[in-house]
Design an enzyme around this catalytic site. Structure first.
Site, PDB file in Angstrom:
ATOM      1  N   HIS A  95       0.845  -1.197   0.000  1.00 25.79           N
ATOM      2  CA  HIS A  95       0.000   0.000   0.000  1.00 25.79           C
ATOM      3  C   HIS A  95       0.878   1.245   0.000  1.00 25.79           C
ATOM      4  CE1 HIS A  95      -2.965   2.979   1.207  1.00 25.79           C
ATOM      5  NE2 HIS A  95      -3.893   2.108   0.854  1.00 25.79           N
ATOM      6  N   GLU A 167      -4.010   1.713  -7.055  1.00 29.20           N
ATOM      7  CA  GLU A 167      -4.420   2.850  -6.232  1.00 29.20           C
ATOM      8  C   GLU A 167      -3.587   4.073  -6.597  1.00 29.20           C
ATOM      9  OE1 GLU A 167      -6.229   1.718  -2.166  1.00 29.20           O
ATOM     10  OE2 GLU A 167      -4.070   1.563  -2.025  1.00 29.20           O
TER      11      GLU A 167
END
Length: 251
Positions: A95, A167
């Site tokens: 992430h 993302e």
């Protein structure tokens, strides 16, 4: 046919009591796992509550990180072996917040992916570009390099059951969203990258999510795109009603 995948990432939010309240709120309201796979990624302190509450329901569970060693003198780290013993299903790795705030490298993420498979867990591997990289026209090269590094040394069979998540850093928690067309373009490029690294079968099997201000209002439009298989959802996954709406986007 790739089963749609709606995953929440709570980040550093909720305590065990709030986790139980969420579980009570979604009970009996999530779609069958054959229709849409639903997953909640929660902080380590909430996983015992989450796993116990998800048992016997369609909901699956994810840790938000793990270390690449099973045990040892690594103060503050989470063991993938222990996660497996707790019956956690997935681990989110790579992430942008882990890469940015905690200086995790592509090499770290690749080691974690291997440790996850070694312990019979499944990874949700994130990638994405900054606003500066997008404006410089580097999105596709950057994202492809992240994916190539993360998957290094994994077999085609392992990649087929992995979940990848695009993302864009500029769209996380900013209220800015990539348009459905922008998201589709990059997700299609990620799929093409997997095909180049492996083969068409693998690329057709791997599920690729979009993450970045996904909410009930835009999930349908994103899910209508041919290469987008689901969402990695931040803020909108923390409210039971909102998560139920996301999970039941087909209705």
């Amino acid at each position: 046919m790739r089963t749609p995948f709606i995953a929440g990432n709570w980040k550093m939010n909720k305590n065990p009591k709030e986790t139980q309240e969420f579980l009570d709120g979604v009970k009996g309201k999530l779609p069958d796992a054959s229709k849409v796979e639903t997953v909640i990624g929660a902080p380590a302190i909430d996983l015992t509550t989450l796993v116990a509450g998800a048992e016997g329901t369609p909901l699956k569970t994810a840790a938000e990180n793990c270390y690449f060693e099973d045990e040892g003198a690594f103060t503050g780290e989470t063991s993938p072996k222990a996660l497996k013993e707790m019956n956690v299903d997935y681990v989110i790795i790579g992430h942008s917040e882990r890469r940015g705030y905690f200086h995790e490298t592509d090499e770290d993420i690749n080691k974690k992916a291997k440790a996850i498979f070694k312990n019979n867990l499944l990874p949700i591997i994130c990638c994405g570009e900054s606003l500066a990289q997008r404006e410089a026209g580097q999105t596709e090269d950057w994202v492809a390099s992240q994916i190539e590094a993360a998957l290094a040394g994994l077999s085609a069979d392992q990649v087929k059951v992995s979940v990848l998540a695009y993302e864009p850093i500029w769209a996380i928690g900013t209220g800015k969203t990539a348009t459905a067309d922008q998201a589709q373009e990059v997700v299609a490029h990620i799929r093409a990258t997997v095909e180049k690294l492996y083969n068409k079968d693998t690329a057709d099997a791997v599920r690729i999510l979009y993450g970045g201000s996904v909410k009930p209002a835009n999930v349908k439009e994103l899910m209508a795109k041919p290469d987008i298989d689901g969402g990695l959802v931040g803020g909108a996954s923390m409210d039971p009603e909102s998560f139920i709406a996301l999970a039941n986007y087909q209705d």
